[in-house]
Design an enzyme around this catalytic site. Sequence first.
Site, short mmCIF file in Angstrom:
data_model
loop_
_atom_site.label_atom_id
_atom_site.label_comp_id
_atom_site.label_asym_id
_atom_site.label_seq_id
_atom_site.Cartn_x
_atom_site.Cartn_y
_atom_site.Cartn_z
N TRP A 103 0.82 -1.20 0.00
CA TRP A 103 0.00 0.00 0.00
C TRP A 103 0.86 1.25 0.00
O TRP A 103 0.54 2.24 -0.68
CB TRP A 103 -0.99 0.00 1.17
N ASP A 172 -1.72 6.50 6.69
CA ASP A 172 -2.72 5.56 6.18
C ASP A 172 -2.95 4.53 7.28
O ASP A 172 -2.11 3.68 7.53
CB ASP A 172 -2.20 4.90 4.90
N LYS A 196 -11.71 -2.69 6.81
CA LYS A 196 -10.86 -3.57 7.58
C LYS A 196 -11.35 -3.61 9.03
O LYS A 196 -11.68 -4.65 9.56
CB LYS A 196 -9.39 -3.10 7.55
C1 LIG Z 1 -6.90 -2.03 2.11
C2 LIG Z 1 -5.91 -0.94 2.23
C3 LIG Z 1 -5.89 0.15 1.35
C4 LIG Z 1 -6.81 0.26 0.14
O1 LIG Z 1 -8.09 0.50 0.49
P1 LIG Z 1 -9.24 0.70 -0.62
O2 LIG Z 1 -10.35 1.20 0.23
O3 LIG Z 1 -9.48 -0.64 -1.23
O4 LIG Z 1 -8.75 1.68 -1.60
C5 LIG Z 1 -4.96 1.14 1.55
N1 LIG Z 1 -4.09 1.07 2.58
C6 LIG Z 1 -4.08 0.04 3.44
C7 LIG Z 1 -3.10 0.02 4.56
C8 LIG Z 1 -4.99 -0.99 3.30
O5 LIG Z 1 -4.97 -2.02 4.16
#
Ligand SMILES: *Cc1c(COP(=O)(O)O)cnc(C)c1O
Length: 361
Positions: A103, A172, A196
């Site tokens: 990511w 993030d 998540k």
């Molecule tokens: C799943 C995830 C993303 C991407 O998320 P989307 O909502 O599918 O764009 C970005 N960063 C991390 C750390 C993730 O686990």
Amino acid sequence: MTNRVFNFYAGPATLPLPVLERAKEEFLDFSGTGMSVLEISHRTKEWDKVMTDVNTLARELIGIPTDYEVLWLGGGASTQFYMTPLNMQVPGKPMEYVNTGGWSTKAIKEVKLFGEVKVVASSEEEKFMYIPKNVVFSEDIAFAHITSNNTLYGTEWAYLPSVPNDVPLVCDMSSNLMARPIDVKDYGVIYAGAQKNLGPAGVTMVIVREDLLDRVPEQTPTMQKWKTHAEKGSMFNTPPVFPIYMCKLSLEYLKEIGGVMAVEQMNVKKAKVLYDVIDTSDGFYKGHAREDSRSLMNVTFTMSSPELEQKCVEGGTARGLIGLKGHRSVGGMRASIYNAMPIEGCKKLAEYLREFQAENQ
Ligand SMILES: *Cc1c(COP(=O)(O)O)cnc(C)c1O
């Protein structure tokens, strides 16, 4: 419900059963309106209450100070990979990132479209097995960016990097927001896709310090300015109503079970159940993450052959332990054990892994 499995998928991920049941109960008649929450206008007082509640709960549970805005946006966390530089860039100042996994790599690819980027630390050379130590960001940069939990590789920051006072840290937190207490004041911006740890897919939470909202260049498209959404309480346009509503239910549930501190204690116990299996397996299961970088959310491990790993995944599926196949970039297996995974799921999995080892060693 008897046929409910333990769902170890990395995202979308398991939700608390009481949350799903509540949604089911309210599905056809939301708040006495005679309509489903999917059908009512977002300009009604019933919907207003959902927005107020979800914001109040998020502020209370995370501890968000009043000089930060909370936004609920569409487009997933991936959209924030470019909205971050779009809203945060400062002409002439570089942006600095740490690369700790898939990511982060994607975020770095996007930010490069906007200007000078420095990757100040990376663990790519060693398959992202660890979080780099002693990370220090430079003075005089537009912002610093990290990924607090690396969903694919199963690593998690256990410390806060050193960031100069006037440099905002962007994080993030898609896969560990609300899994443990944080001090929001350490960050300028936090973003997290809901699917998540927070709720279902379809909405991304962005927490942004007020003063940063004015950085965005005037000629930026309206929808891409955080400021637009901040000024309209995330209702400049039709918000993703159902995911936001589900987040509200899931935050209510989180509060009921004691909030983030209580959940963190559970998360520590849950992760220990699984890491103990790895550590006492005499190498039958090999943890992907280094011990000092282990994630409480995603437990990643490999075995001596892909065939054995596949057999183990299939055996798990047969027992109602679903979603254990590792991400293709790591291989092996991954158990995602977010807030909503009960400790019973971890214990069942641990028991299965011990048996599998005994039978296949
Ligand atoms: C799943 C995830 C993303 C991407 O998320 P989307 O909502 O599918 O764009 C970005 N960063 C991390 C750390 C993730 O686990």
